[in-house]
Design a protein around this motif. Structure first.
Motif, short mmCIF file in Angstrom:
data_model
loop_
_atom_site.label_atom_id
_atom_site.label_comp_id
_atom_site.label_asym_id
_atom_site.label_seq_id
_atom_site.Cartn_x
_atom_site.Cartn_y
_atom_site.Cartn_z
N ALA A 169 47.86 13.80 -50.95
CA ALA A 169 47.38 14.73 -49.94
C ALA A 169 45.87 14.64 -49.84
O ALA A 169 45.21 14.23 -50.79
N PRO A 170 45.29 15.04 -48.70
CA PRO A 170 43.83 15.01 -48.57
C PRO A 170 43.10 15.78 -49.66
O PRO A 170 41.95 15.48 -49.97
N SER A 171 43.75 16.80 -50.25
CA SER A 171 43.10 17.56 -51.31
C SER A 171 42.81 16.72 -52.55
O SER A 171 42.06 17.14 -53.43
N GLY A 172 43.39 15.51 -52.60
CA GLY A 172 43.11 14.62 -53.72
C GLY A 172 41.78 13.89 -53.58
O GLY A 172 41.36 13.19 -54.49
N ARG A 174 37.92 14.17 -53.44
CA ARG A 174 36.78 15.05 -53.74
C ARG A 174 35.51 14.20 -53.62
O ARG A 174 35.16 13.50 -54.57
N ASN A 183 36.39 17.76 -62.44
CA ASN A 183 37.59 18.55 -62.14
C ASN A 183 38.85 17.94 -62.74
O ASN A 183 39.92 18.00 -62.14
N ASN A 188 45.52 17.03 -61.41
CA ASN A 188 44.56 16.41 -60.50
C ASN A 188 44.54 14.89 -60.66
O ASN A 188 44.38 14.15 -59.68
N THR A 195 47.12 9.89 -54.07
CA THR A 195 46.36 9.94 -52.82
C THR A 195 45.56 8.67 -52.60
O THR A 195 45.49 8.14 -51.49
N ASP A 288 38.54 10.11 -44.88
CA ASP A 288 39.08 10.12 -46.24
C ASP A 288 39.44 8.71 -46.68
O ASP A 288 39.15 8.28 -47.80
#
Length: 303
Positions: A169-172, A174, A183, A188, A195, A288
């Motif tokens: 997912a895009p949340s992967g 950073r 983090n 994670n 990702t 991304d």
């Protein structure tokens, strides 16, 4: 969803017959990679050049002993590599590039299960992510010209990375912590590896438009990926896997279905354990994908 009998029939029908395919399987001495290697060898009937990249020559020789006898110059070979080191991966990719004329199938399946915290490698990245992602990116990036040679000749050309095509997912991504120094957590680390695999195949497909790239989820497979877990957890994990998982040969057939399927176009694809497109896959933005590409080049290029 194709039945397993339909998968078997399709693999038999679609196996390359007019060429001698070259297959490089990174992580091919155990787990899903071994399953794919055994299935490829079965359908090739001795007419293939299969390269297993892994840690154990003994395991590779055991696998080769089960393959059909190679015919008319076809061969099976083992290449030893600690994939946690991009320097070691570079040594292997340069060697392969210097002596192979082409690659038809590149399968990337290295993996492990571990509860350990962040363990930096010589490249400054976490050991688990190095195994699950950076090494895979470097193999695909460095060997892409050999894949292009096969596609230019009109031959099947597929890259398959086997990890988790559902979770990325895009949340992967950073941007201020691409190597997870700030983090880090097991969750994670798993999200980042998945990702980044998603983003990498999209970036590679854009740069190598004649090659097909797929990221597949193998499902629950009875492998030895839990070998580095604490003893009690390893025993429990092994028992659960035995009860609910599929054999590596079943996984191999399902993964080879994606490799052989002539209807899969070039570009980037995300596949289920049965070789179907993943539905509802969250899309990474172009920004991304480019960030993942640039970061991966920084870590892996020139090694």
């Amino acid at each position: 969803m194709p039945s397993f009998s339909a998968v078997l029939a399709a693999n038999k029908q679609n196996a390359p017959k007019a060429i001698r395919p070259v297959a490089v399987l990174v992580g091919g001495t155990s787990g899903c990679g071994r399953g794919v290697a055994e299935v490829l060898a079965k359908y090739a009937q001795g007419n293939a050049h299969i390269v297993l990249v892994g840690r154990s020559e003994e395991a590779a020789n055991e696998i080769f002993a089960s393959f059909p006898k190679p015919v008319d110059g076809a061969k099976y070979e083992f290449v030893k590599c600690d994939v946690s080191s991009m320097r070691n991966v570079g040594i292997v990719t340069r060697d392969l590039a210097s002596r192979l004329d082409k690659i038809n199938y590149l399968v990337l399946s290295t993996g492990l299960l571990s509860l350990a915290g962040r363990r930096p490698t010589e490249d400054g990245v976490d050991y688990k992510i190095a195994v699950h992602y950076y090494s895979r990116f470097k193999f695909a990036h460095d060997l892409a010209p050999l894949l292009e040679k096969a596609s230019t000749a009109g031959e099947p050309t597929r890259v398959l990375t086997i990890l988790d095509s559902f979770m990325g997912a895009p949340s992967g991504v950073r941007p201020d912590d691409m190597t997870l120094e700030k983090n880090y957590s097991l969750q994670n680390a798993a999200l980042v590896a998945t990702t980044y695999n998603d983003g990498a195949i999209a970036a590679l497909a854009k740069r190598y438009p004649t090659v097909s790239f797929s990221h597949a989820n193998p499902g629950i497979v009875n492998t030895n990926a839990h070998r580095d877990m604490p003893f009690g957890i390893k025993q429990l994990t092994g028992l659960v896997a035995t009860l609910i998982s599929s054999p590596i040969t079943t996984c191999g057939e399902n993964m080879v279905y994606t490799l052989f399927d002539p209807s899969i176009p070039t570009g980037a694809h995300y596949r289920t354990p049965k070789g179907e497109d993943v539905k509802g896959k969250p899309n990474l933005s172009d920004a991304d994908i480019e960030k993942i590409w640039q970061h991966s080049i920084e870590i892996c290029d020139g090694k």
